[in-house]
Design an enzyme around this catalytic site. Structure first.
Site, mmCIF file in Angstrom:
data_model
loop_
_atom_site.group_PDB
_atom_site.id
_atom_site.type_symbol
_atom_site.label_atom_id
_atom_site.label_comp_id
_atom_site.label_asym_id
_atom_site.label_seq_id
_atom_site.Cartn_x
_atom_site.Cartn_y
_atom_site.Cartn_z
ATOM 1 N N GLU A 9 0.066 1.255 -5.900
ATOM 2 C CA GLU A 9 -1.338 0.976 -6.615
ATOM 3 C C GLU A 9 -2.152 0.269 -5.506
ATOM 4 O O GLU A 9 -1.390 -0.522 -4.589
ATOM 5 C CB GLU A 9 -0.740 -0.186 -7.629
ATOM 6 C CG GLU A 9 -2.067 -0.541 -8.237
ATOM 7 C CD GLU A 9 -1.695 -1.598 -9.216
ATOM 8 O OE1 GLU A 9 -2.562 -1.913 -10.048
ATOM 9 O OE2 GLU A 9 -0.697 -2.447 -9.306
ATOM 10 N N CYS A 98 8.070 -0.082 -11.237
ATOM 11 C CA CYS A 98 7.105 -1.069 -10.544
ATOM 12 C C CYS A 98 7.603 -2.458 -10.443
ATOM 13 O O CYS A 98 8.043 -3.000 -11.448
ATOM 14 C CB CYS A 98 5.829 -0.920 -11.165
ATOM 15 S SG CYS A 98 4.511 -2.222 -10.501
ATOM 16 N N LYS A 139 10.504 7.631 -12.923
ATOM 17 C CA LYS A 139 10.769 7.148 -11.469
ATOM 18 C C LYS A 139 11.478 5.655 -12.063
ATOM 19 O O LYS A 139 10.708 5.013 -12.983
ATOM 20 C CB LYS A 139 9.685 6.814 -10.553
ATOM 21 C CG LYS A 139 10.066 6.172 -9.146
ATOM 22 C CD LYS A 139 8.801 6.036 -8.201
ATOM 23 C CE LYS A 139 9.525 5.406 -6.991
ATOM 24 N NZ LYS A 139 8.371 5.230 -6.033
ATOM 25 N N GLU A 201 12.597 3.683 1.873
ATOM 26 C CA GLU A 201 12.834 3.345 3.282
ATOM 27 C C GLU A 201 12.887 4.530 4.398
ATOM 28 O O GLU A 201 13.873 4.591 5.372
ATOM 29 C CB GLU A 201 14.015 2.187 3.470
ATOM 30 C CG GLU A 201 14.079 1.447 4.625
ATOM 31 C CD GLU A 201 13.226 0.276 4.437
ATOM 32 O OE1 GLU A 201 12.806 -0.225 5.560
ATOM 33 O OE2 GLU A 201 12.750 0.016 3.531
ATOM 34 N N GLY A 223 6.547 6.966 0.480
ATOM 35 C CA GLY A 223 5.298 6.147 0.178
ATOM 36 C C GLY A 223 4.651 5.569 1.577
ATOM 37 O O GLY A 223 3.837 5.964 2.297
#
Length: 320
Positions: A9, A98, A139, A201, A223
């Site tokens: 986000e 999240c 997820k 990671e 990400g």
């Protein structure tokens, strides 16, 4: 063996997805979450967070984009999933990971990992509502405070009808602090009959090899590692094809990618100011890979106008 660009986000929006997928190596993207409460959201909300819905649900270079929904009300999530599917979404992803405190306080994201029955109800409602040809995925993290419900949550998601489960290998409380517990990914994968996607990671080629080896997962979601090293996906693909481990692209190339994003952001509402903000954000994250990014960031961090920013780009690119 696939690489998925993670939803983040305020960072991995459609512009970032466009730039990173054109660099190469990314097979699939997932949007920032669409927050669902107790209403059917208007089309414009989906178009704002997933403008790729207007171009075949794919980025400019053809990488498919799934729409991610976040919420806790099964029926409203189902109705909004149907809307996204009707707009052409190639898949619906459900956010149970999240860690943001504001999101969790409003019963969204990782806090639902305390309630496996709710996970099941959400997935089941969405899977039942959308067309059979539209994949429903999810997820999750390893848990909220601990891993006592990890496998129960994973099973609930699978039993609800999800076709795939991505797992970020940390709890909510652990946030993004190293390490990620990749051994848990193997435990979950072995307990599931649906594919499990590894996440957490991965910053380097060595990390990619390690998470694959330890988890046994075929697909890896990345990400921050892809934002900090924009050609990581391309280098992973090269490694898979040739066995050769290449270093990150030169800073001069990364600077061109950063300028690409900045120029696209200038076309948005709020033009220059928005572009400056996004450029600073990415330049700061690029410091993990490039020492030159710190010099560039320090030069632009007090700039507020787009013209000033582009002048700095011209000077640095000209001298690169």
């Amino acid at each position: 063996m696939k690489i998925v660009l993670a939803p983040m986000e305020g960072l991995v929006d459609d512009v970032m997805r466009d730039v990173l997928t054109r660099i190469g190596g990314i097979d699939l993207c997932v949007t920032e979450f669409v927050r669902v409460t107790n209403s059917l959201l208007p089309v414009r909300t989906f178009e704002r967070l997933a403008p790729e819905l207007q171009t075949g649900s794919a980025t400019r270079c053809g990488v498919p984009v799934r729409v991610q929904l976040l919420g806790s009300e099964p029926e409203w999530l189902a109705q909004n999933a149907v809307r996204a599917a009707e707009m052409g979404a190639v898949g619906i992803d459900l956010n149970f990971g999240c860690p943001a405190p504001t999101v969790n306080r409003h019963r969204g994201g990782a806090v639902l990992l305390k309630e496996p029955d709710v996970l099941y109800s959400i997935v089941q409602a969405v899977r039942s509502a959308v067309p059979a040809g539209t994949p429903v995925t999810a997820k999750m993290r390893l848990g909220y405070e601990d891993t006592s419900l990890t496998l129960e949550c994973a099973h609930a998601i699978q039993q609800g009808g999800a076709e795939e489960l991505c797992v970020h290998a940390r709890t909510k409380v652990e946030g993004y602090r190293p390490p990620a517990h990749w051994e848990w990914l193997a435990r979950i994968r072995e307990a599931m009959t649906i594919p499990v996607v590894a996440n957490g990671e991965v910053w380097t080629l060595e990390d990619y090899q390690a998470i694959r080896d330890i988890s046994g997962c075929e697909t890896v979601m990345i990400g921050r590692g892809l934002v900090a090293s924009p050609d990581l996906g391309w280098r992973i693909r090269h490694l898979q094809q040739s066995g050769e481990m290449l270093p990150p692209a030169a800073w001069s190339q990364a600077l061109l990618w950063l300028r690409d994003l900045t120029e696209q952001c200038q076309l948005r509402a709020d033009g220059g100011r928005y572009a400056v903000s996004r450029s600073k954000q990415w330049a700061k994250l690029l410091q993990r890979t490039y020492s030159e990014a710190e010099i560039f960031f320090n030069e632009i961090k007090r700039i507020e106008g787009g013209e000033q920013l582009m002048a700095v780009f011209d000077r640095h690119i000209g001298g690169a």
